[in-house]
Design a protein around this motif. Structure first.
Motif, mmCIF file in Angstrom:
data_model
loop_
_atom_site.group_PDB
_atom_site.id
_atom_site.type_symbol
_atom_site.label_atom_id
_atom_site.label_comp_id
_atom_site.label_asym_id
_atom_site.label_seq_id
_atom_site.Cartn_x
_atom_site.Cartn_y
_atom_site.Cartn_z
ATOM 1 N N SER A 237 12.235 -76.206 50.107
ATOM 2 C CA SER A 237 11.997 -74.803 49.740
ATOM 3 C C SER A 237 11.314 -74.003 50.844
ATOM 4 O O SER A 237 11.104 -72.793 50.702
ATOM 5 C CB SER A 237 11.141 -74.756 48.466
ATOM 6 N N SER A 238 10.951 -74.685 51.948
ATOM 7 C CA SER A 238 10.296 -73.975 53.053
ATOM 8 C C SER A 238 11.248 -72.970 53.664
ATOM 9 O O SER A 238 12.428 -73.277 53.928
ATOM 10 C CB SER A 238 9.822 -74.969 54.114
ATOM 11 N N LEU A 239 10.725 -71.758 53.928
ATOM 12 C CA LEU A 239 11.534 -70.740 54.624
ATOM 13 C C LEU A 239 11.718 -71.156 56.072
ATOM 14 O O LEU A 239 10.785 -71.684 56.708
ATOM 15 C CB LEU A 239 10.843 -69.386 54.553
ATOM 16 N N LEU A 240 12.935 -70.919 56.583
ATOM 17 C CA LEU A 240 13.188 -71.238 57.986
ATOM 18 C C LEU A 240 12.263 -70.467 58.899
ATOM 19 O O LEU A 240 11.887 -70.938 59.984
ATOM 20 C CB LEU A 240 14.649 -70.968 58.332
ATOM 21 N N SER A 241 11.873 -69.247 58.460
ATOM 22 C CA SER A 241 10.997 -68.419 59.299
ATOM 23 C C SER A 241 9.599 -69.004 59.401
ATOM 24 O O SER A 241 8.819 -68.629 60.275
ATOM 25 C CB SER A 241 10.924 -66.991 58.741
ATOM 26 N N ASN A 242 9.231 -69.935 58.490
ATOM 27 C CA ASN A 242 7.906 -70.538 58.513
ATOM 28 C C ASN A 242 7.882 -71.921 59.178
ATOM 29 O O ASN A 242 6.836 -72.580 59.195
ATOM 30 C CB ASN A 242 7.371 -70.682 57.076
ATOM 31 N N LEU A 243 9.033 -72.373 59.705
ATOM 32 C CA LEU A 243 9.075 -73.715 60.280
ATOM 33 C C LEU A 243 8.285 -73.792 61.575
ATOM 34 O O LEU A 243 8.297 -72.875 62.410
ATOM 35 C CB LEU A 243 10.517 -74.138 60.556
ATOM 36 N N THR A 244 7.592 -74.923 61.710
ATOM 37 C CA THR A 244 6.858 -75.195 62.944
ATOM 38 C C THR A 244 7.233 -76.581 63.443
ATOM 39 O O THR A 244 7.684 -77.446 62.676
ATOM 40 C CB THR A 244 5.344 -75.145 62.709
ATOM 41 N N VAL A 245 7.020 -76.822 64.732
ATOM 42 C CA VAL A 245 7.186 -78.135 65.351
ATOM 43 C C VAL A 245 5.937 -78.398 66.168
ATOM 44 O O VAL A 245 5.604 -77.612 67.082
ATOM 45 C CB VAL A 245 8.435 -78.201 66.246
ATOM 46 N N ASN A 246 5.249 -79.469 65.821
ATOM 47 C CA ASN A 246 3.989 -79.800 66.484
ATOM 48 C C ASN A 246 3.003 -78.624 66.454
ATOM 49 O O ASN A 246 2.292 -78.346 67.423
ATOM 50 C CB ASN A 246 4.238 -80.228 67.937
ATOM 51 N N GLY A 247 2.995 -77.900 65.339
ATOM 52 C CA GLY A 247 2.075 -76.793 65.144
ATOM 53 C C GLY A 247 2.513 -75.487 65.764
ATOM 54 O O GLY A 247 1.863 -74.453 65.571
ATOM 55 N N LEU B 85 12.191 -68.582 63.581
ATOM 56 C CA LEU B 85 13.564 -68.266 63.214
ATOM 57 C C LEU B 85 13.561 -66.947 62.459
ATOM 58 O O LEU B 85 12.706 -66.712 61.588
ATOM 59 C CB LEU B 85 14.153 -69.360 62.321
ATOM 60 N N ALA B 86 14.520 -66.101 62.778
ATOM 61 C CA ALA B 86 14.529 -64.757 62.201
ATOM 62 C C ALA B 86 15.908 -64.376 61.732
ATOM 63 O O ALA B 86 16.911 -64.990 62.113
ATOM 64 C CB ALA B 86 14.009 -63.744 63.223
ATOM 65 N N ASP B 87 15.945 -63.360 60.889
ATOM 66 C CA ASP B 87 17.208 -62.830 60.379
ATOM 67 C C ASP B 87 18.088 -62.447 61.558
ATOM 68 O O ASP B 87 17.643 -61.760 62.492
ATOM 69 C CB ASP B 87 16.904 -61.617 59.486
ATOM 70 N N GLY B 88 19.331 -62.901 61.559
ATOM 71 C CA GLY B 88 20.260 -62.604 62.638
ATOM 72 C C GLY B 88 20.462 -63.763 63.606
ATOM 73 O O GLY B 88 21.407 -63.759 64.397
ATOM 74 N N ASP B 89 19.534 -64.765 63.537
ATOM 75 C CA ASP B 89 19.746 -65.959 64.364
ATOM 76 C C ASP B 89 20.861 -66.816 63.742
ATOM 77 O O ASP B 89 21.160 -66.706 62.546
ATOM 78 C CB ASP B 89 18.465 -66.790 64.430
ATOM 79 N N THR B 90 21.452 -67.687 64.567
ATOM 80 C CA THR B 90 22.473 -68.613 64.064
ATOM 81 C C THR B 90 22.129 -70.040 64.511
ATOM 82 O O THR B 90 21.520 -70.240 65.573
ATOM 83 C CB THR B 90 23.877 -68.258 64.577
ATOM 84 N N ILE B 91 22.491 -70.981 63.687
ATOM 85 C CA ILE B 91 22.297 -72.404 64.027
ATOM 86 C C ILE B 91 23.680 -73.056 64.076
ATOM 87 O O ILE B 91 24.432 -73.013 63.092
ATOM 88 C CB ILE B 91 21.418 -73.107 62.987
ATOM 89 N N SER C 59 3.161 -71.812 56.077
ATOM 90 C CA SER C 59 2.554 -71.189 54.898
ATOM 91 C C SER C 59 1.676 -72.163 54.127
ATOM 92 O O SER C 59 0.761 -71.761 53.420
ATOM 93 C CB SER C 59 3.632 -70.618 53.975
ATOM 94 N N SER C 60 1.969 -73.448 54.247
ATOM 95 C CA SER C 60 1.198 -74.447 53.505
ATOM 96 C C SER C 60 0.375 -75.344 54.416
ATOM 97 O O SER C 60 -0.557 -76.013 53.972
ATOM 98 C CB SER C 60 2.137 -75.318 52.663
ATOM 99 N N GLY C 61 0.768 -75.367 55.671
ATOM 100 C CA GLY C 61 0.097 -76.263 56.600
ATOM 101 C C GLY C 61 0.491 -77.712 56.404
ATOM 102 O O GLY C 61 -0.092 -78.608 56.998
ATOM 103 N N THR D 138 16.193 -70.928 53.442
ATOM 104 C CA THR D 138 15.267 -72.069 53.346
ATOM 105 C C THR D 138 15.836 -73.269 54.101
ATOM 106 O O THR D 138 17.013 -73.299 54.491
ATOM 107 C CB THR D 138 15.043 -72.465 51.886
ATOM 108 N N LEU D 139 14.975 -74.241 54.233
ATOM 109 C CA LEU D 139 15.412 -75.484 54.889
ATOM 110 C C LEU D 139 16.511 -76.160 54.064
ATOM 111 O O LEU D 139 17.425 -76.782 54.616
ATOM 112 C CB LEU D 139 14.207 -76.418 55.061
ATOM 113 N N GLN D 140 16.461 -76.022 52.735
ATOM 114 C CA GLN D 140 17.509 -76.592 51.892
ATOM 115 C C GLN D 140 18.839 -75.928 52.159
ATOM 116 O O GLN D 140 19.888 -76.561 52.116
ATOM 117 C CB GLN D 140 17.133 -76.460 50.421
ATOM 118 N N ASP D 141 18.804 -74.602 52.445
ATOM 119 C CA ASP D 141 20.041 -73.904 52.789
ATOM 120 C C ASP D 141 20.658 -74.527 54.031
ATOM 121 O O ASP D 141 21.881 -74.682 54.123
ATOM 122 C CB ASP D 141 19.761 -72.415 53.015
#
Length: 896
Positions: free
Chosen positions: A352-362, A367-373, A344-346, A396-399
């Motif tokens: 505060s980043s949402l897990l659904s917006n996480l990227t790795v190497n672009g 990650l979506a609702d219902g996934d587990t880590i 979302s920010s690049g 969020t990543l803080q969560d």
């Protein structure tokens, strides 16, 4: 070659004359040679027998000497009553000076040798890129940029070579995270590993220190310096690293000048005392560690940087060791090899980043609702973490970080917690406890559809390897004996209780081990039984070998020697006191066959009833009637006496001393003068600086500090406003010499003590009316007297008649002297053996002469018989020829 006819025995005569010759010669030898040879053999057997007897007597002499020893009854045993835990916390051995009693021992801590860990490197052969120098327990090490852990280890070990118990050695320790250098002190104790850098930060670069500075506080709360090899040598000579320029430090609020190129610990201590007016505020201490003695300065006053010269002042404090670099541990951090981005920010992801917006190497992780880590790994203490985090639409990543550090089932739980955080988009987990750590982390994403992927690799390569700089802290043993706290740099303590050596094995606060010390009656009885066994061996051998048929049959010398021992055993012991004046009265008695044995019950009863009397009965013991006289020893010629040898003192021993002139302050100009005092008893020299304005108290303190540092047995003190120097020894051996080296000006006359030698008087007097020889306080009986070799110590203050000294050699001493005479190479059995050997050897020429005569007689007989055979052969040949001629004539006549 054909043998001549005459050489064949009896060929002509028909007589076996060679047998006849042998019989004649045998008869001759039996009459002339054999008796002498038998006499010689008997003498050699007697010589061997006397040597056997000498050996047996020597064994008895040794047993008697052990019984005679004044400490033969000073044998003690210890019994340990363990605490309720049943643990073996101490071991105790008792020496001859132990005293019976019961002691309570509590081990609060055992001594440990310090071990330090340096930074972790990827390989032992990789250049460290660090340059500088440092000293390690006073030994200098230079580091170059090309050095590796291997070469640095070798440099440290080379510097430590020959250092003995004060040395520090280096080893390499490999683990899964890399290789590190470990320094280990060879000796236990708080001194441990003392590191001093050159000011360039080399120790911090090598990972041994953390860059902080802290006061060097000893176990007694005093501020102290590092330990060095001398208390009087200039500090600079013992370090080998760059030193600060002369500067000042503040001690107790007073500014103290420090010039390490010239100053010693002793001179600095004296300067502190003079500046503060407190003579005992600074002192040079010493401790013997193995074969080396180490010295340090300690003060009860606060030591601080002088603000007027902060840089040099701080460096001076560091070089002296008043301050030292910190050695705190390092907490382990495992970090992800990859950073998360926020679509979302690049930019790099934040809490505060949402897990659904996480990227790795672009690339989106989606990650979506219902996934587990699944959060897995181990805490620093090795306990397992297994925790599941459910991804929601707004997670969020803080969560996720909070879930990782969850205090119930995540890394925040347990006795060793860890905390998760972000660093430039990287998730990292930090151990909450510094030191070596088993901390690890894994994050596994399981999608709602069932597939799983890893959310990255976490390791120390992207974080920090956790380690303790101090692997093992150096520690003194702390033992409480009957409530008194005792510290020792080793686990062996011999100074707490006289005669007892305590070894601290393990610590348990509050656990009391009770040590009971008792006289070891069995060990004492064994000494007596060994004496009896050796006595019986001598008597049995003498009886057997002096009897008819024995090697020394009818030897009056052997019987006399054996009798001298048995007679002495039966006699009353001169100098014995009380009831027990002969061996049999105390249980050491002979049966009807003369066999000596110890009756345990009778002996123990006698020892319990009169221990002093029994001791004097068996062992060497002397006692004086005057309190100022102490029995020391008896010589080999000293005779026992129950009436006592009179002691008369004509001169009292004195200590060497000198007293100067009264003065207020020392007066000189320019550089200080030097006063050097050499102790005649030890040969050691102590030197001190005498500076302008020094007070008498400061000079006294400086001298006593130097005396202690150099183990000089002298004392300095104030006497009527003047300096007094006195030896701890009495007599001529306690003398000392004073010398001066003037500085810019000679102010030594201020003291009023002249350069030169000073000595005390030896004691003089007589023992038993005969002039004795004196040395210090020891007076020794003169030659050709019953008291010859009797040594006593006189501690009285006046010359006078000083009572008398009684002496008992004890049964051990009396019989030991007899045995010594019998076993001596110049007398007794040895003399008898030598005499028999000489007699046997003297027969050799006679036997040789007889043998030559017999050989000549044999040759003569053989020649005679050979001649006879020859004559008979010729006669027989002539007879045969005549017979043949006669027969021929008869035949001729018959033919006619």
């Amino acid at each position: 070659m054909t043998q001549p006819l005459a050489s064949i025995s009896g060929i002509a005569s028909g007589i076996q004359w060679r047998d006849l010759v042998d019989q004649i010669m045998d008869a001759e030898a039996a009459r002339r040679f054999d008796p002498l040879a038998q006499r010689q053999s008997a003498l050699r057997s007697q010589a061997d027998a006397w040597r056997q007897f000498q050996t047996l007597v020597g064994t008895f002499r040794d047993a008697a000497s052990r019984l005679q020893a004044p400490t033969s009854f000073d044998v003690f045993k210890t019994t340990l009553l363990r605490p309720a835990s049943g643990r073996e916390l101490v071991s105790v051995s008792a020496g001859e000076k132990a005293q019976p009693g019961s002691y309570a021992i509590e081990v609060l801590g055992t001594a440990r040798a310090e071990r330090l860990s340096g930074a972790v490197a990827s390989a032992a052969t990789t250049a460290l890129g660090v340059a500088g120098s440092f000293s390690i327990n006073g030994r200098s090490v230079t580091v170059t940029a090309d050095d590796t852990l291997t070469t640095l280890r070798d440099k440290i070990n080379t510097a430590a070579a020959g250092g003995g118990s004060t040395a520090v050695t280096a080893t390499l320790l490999s683990s899964g995270t890399g290789v590190r250098l470990v320094l280990g002190a060879q000796a236990t104790g708080t001194a441990g590993v003392e590191l001093l850098g050159d000011g360039s930060g080399v120790l911090q670069s090598l990972g041994f220190t953390d860059g902080s500075v802290q006061a060097n506080i000893g176990a007694n709360g005093a501020t102290k310096t590092f330990r060095v090899s001398s208390g009087t040598a200039a500090v600079a000579t013992m370090l080998g690293i760059p030193l600060p320029t002369p500067s000042t430090i503040t001690v107790g609020g007073q500014s103290i000048t420090v010039d390490l190129e010239n100053d010693s610990l002793t001179s600095i201590a004296a300067r502190i005392a003079a500046a503060t007016g407190l003579p005992d505020s600074a002192r040079v201490m010493s401790e013997k560690v193995g074969s080396s003695t180490r010295y340090w300065l300690e003060t009860d006053l606060p030591v601080e940087v002088d603000a007027g010269d902060a840089v040099n002042s701080a460096r001076a404090m560091a070089v002296l060791g008043f301050t030292k670099e910190g050695r705190s541990g390092i907490a382990q951090v495992v970090a992800a090899t990859q950073a998360y981005g926020d679509s979302s920010s690049g930019l790099a992801a934040t809490g505060s980043s949402l897990l659904s917006n996480l990227t790795v190497n672009g690339q989106a992780l989606a990650l979506a609702d219902g996934d587990t880590i699944t959060i897995g790994g181990t805490r620093g203490d090795g306990t397992t973490v297994q925790h599941t985090f459910a991804v929601g639409a707004g997670s969020t990543l803080q969560d996720l970080l909070d879930a990782i550090g969850d205090g119930t089932s995540g890394f925040g739980a347990g006795s060793r917690s860890a905390a998760a955080s972000l660093s430039a988009g990287r998730v990292q987990l930090s151990d909450g406890t510094a030191g070596d750590s088993a901390l690890s982390l894994s994050l596994t994403l399981t999608r709602s559809g069932g597939s799983s992927i890893s959310l990255g690799t976490f390791n120390t390569a992207n974080g920090t390897v956790g380690r303790d700089r101090v692997i093992t802290a150096g520690a003194d043993a702390q033992v409480r004996v009957d409530g008194q706290l005792i510290r020792s740099s080793t686990n062996t303590i011999s100074s707490a209780i006289p005669g007892l050596t305590i070894s601290a094995l393990s610590a348990e606060v509050g656990a009391i081990t009770t040590v009971q010390v008792q006289q070891d009656l069995e060990a004492v009885a064994k000494t007596l039984r060994d004496f009896a066994t050796a006595y019986n061996a001598v008597q049995s051998w003498a009886t057997t070998n002096s009897a008819a048929g024995g090697t020394l049959a009818n030897s009056s010398s052997l019987r006399s020697m054996a009798q001298s021992m048995s007679t002495a055993l039966l006699q009353t012991v001169v100098g014995a006191t009380g009831v027990y004046t002969s061996a049999a009265l105390a249980g050491l008695e002979r049966d009807k066959n003369g066999v000596l044995s110890l009756k345990d019950t009778a002996f123990r009863a006698a020892l319990e009833a009169d221990p002093t009397g029994v001791r004097r009965l068996f062992s060497l013991a002397g006692s004086a009637s005057d309190a100022s006289v102490e029995f020391i020893a008896a010589g080999s010629k000293t005779q026992p006496s129950d009436t006592g040898y009179a002691v008369d003192i004509t001169q009292v021993a004195t200590q060497a001393e000198t007293i100067g002139a009264a003065f207020a302050t020392y007066s000189t100009a320019g550089t200080p003068d030097t006063m050097s005092i050499t102790d005649g008893a030890t040969g050691r020299t102590a030197s001190v600086a005498l500076a302008d304005g020094d007070t008498l108290a400061a000079i006294v303190l400086r001298l006593n500090t130097a005396f202690a540092a150099e183990s000089v047995r002298l004392t300095a003190e104030e006497s009527g406003g003047a300096l007094r120097i006195v030896s701890a020894e009495y007599g001529s051996d306690g003398g000392f010499t004073v010398a001066y080296t003037p500085g810019s000006a000679d102010g030594t006359s201020t003291l009023g003590i002249a350069a030169g030698s000073y000595s005390g008087l030896d004691v003089a007097g007589s023992i038993n009316g005969v002039v004795a020889s004196g040395r210090g306080q020891i007076l020794t009986g003169g030659a050709s007297d019953d008291a010859e070799g009797l040594a006593i110590r006189y501690t009285g203050a006046t010359a006078r008649a000083a009572g008398s000294v009684t002496l008992s050699l004890g049964i051990g001493g009396v019989l030991g002297r007899i045995a010594q005479e019998l076993a001596s190479e110049a007398s007794g059995a040895a003399l008898q053996s030598t005499t028999a050997t000489l007699k046997a050897d003297a027969i050799d020429p006679r036997l040789d002469d007889i043998q030559k005569r017999l050989d000549a007689r044999r040759d003569a007989l053989i020649r005679q018989f050979v001649a006879m055979e020859g004559a008979l052969a010729k006669s027989q040949a002539l007879s045969s020829a005549l017979t043949a001629q006669i027969d021929s004539l008869r035949a001729t006549t018959s033919d006619r």
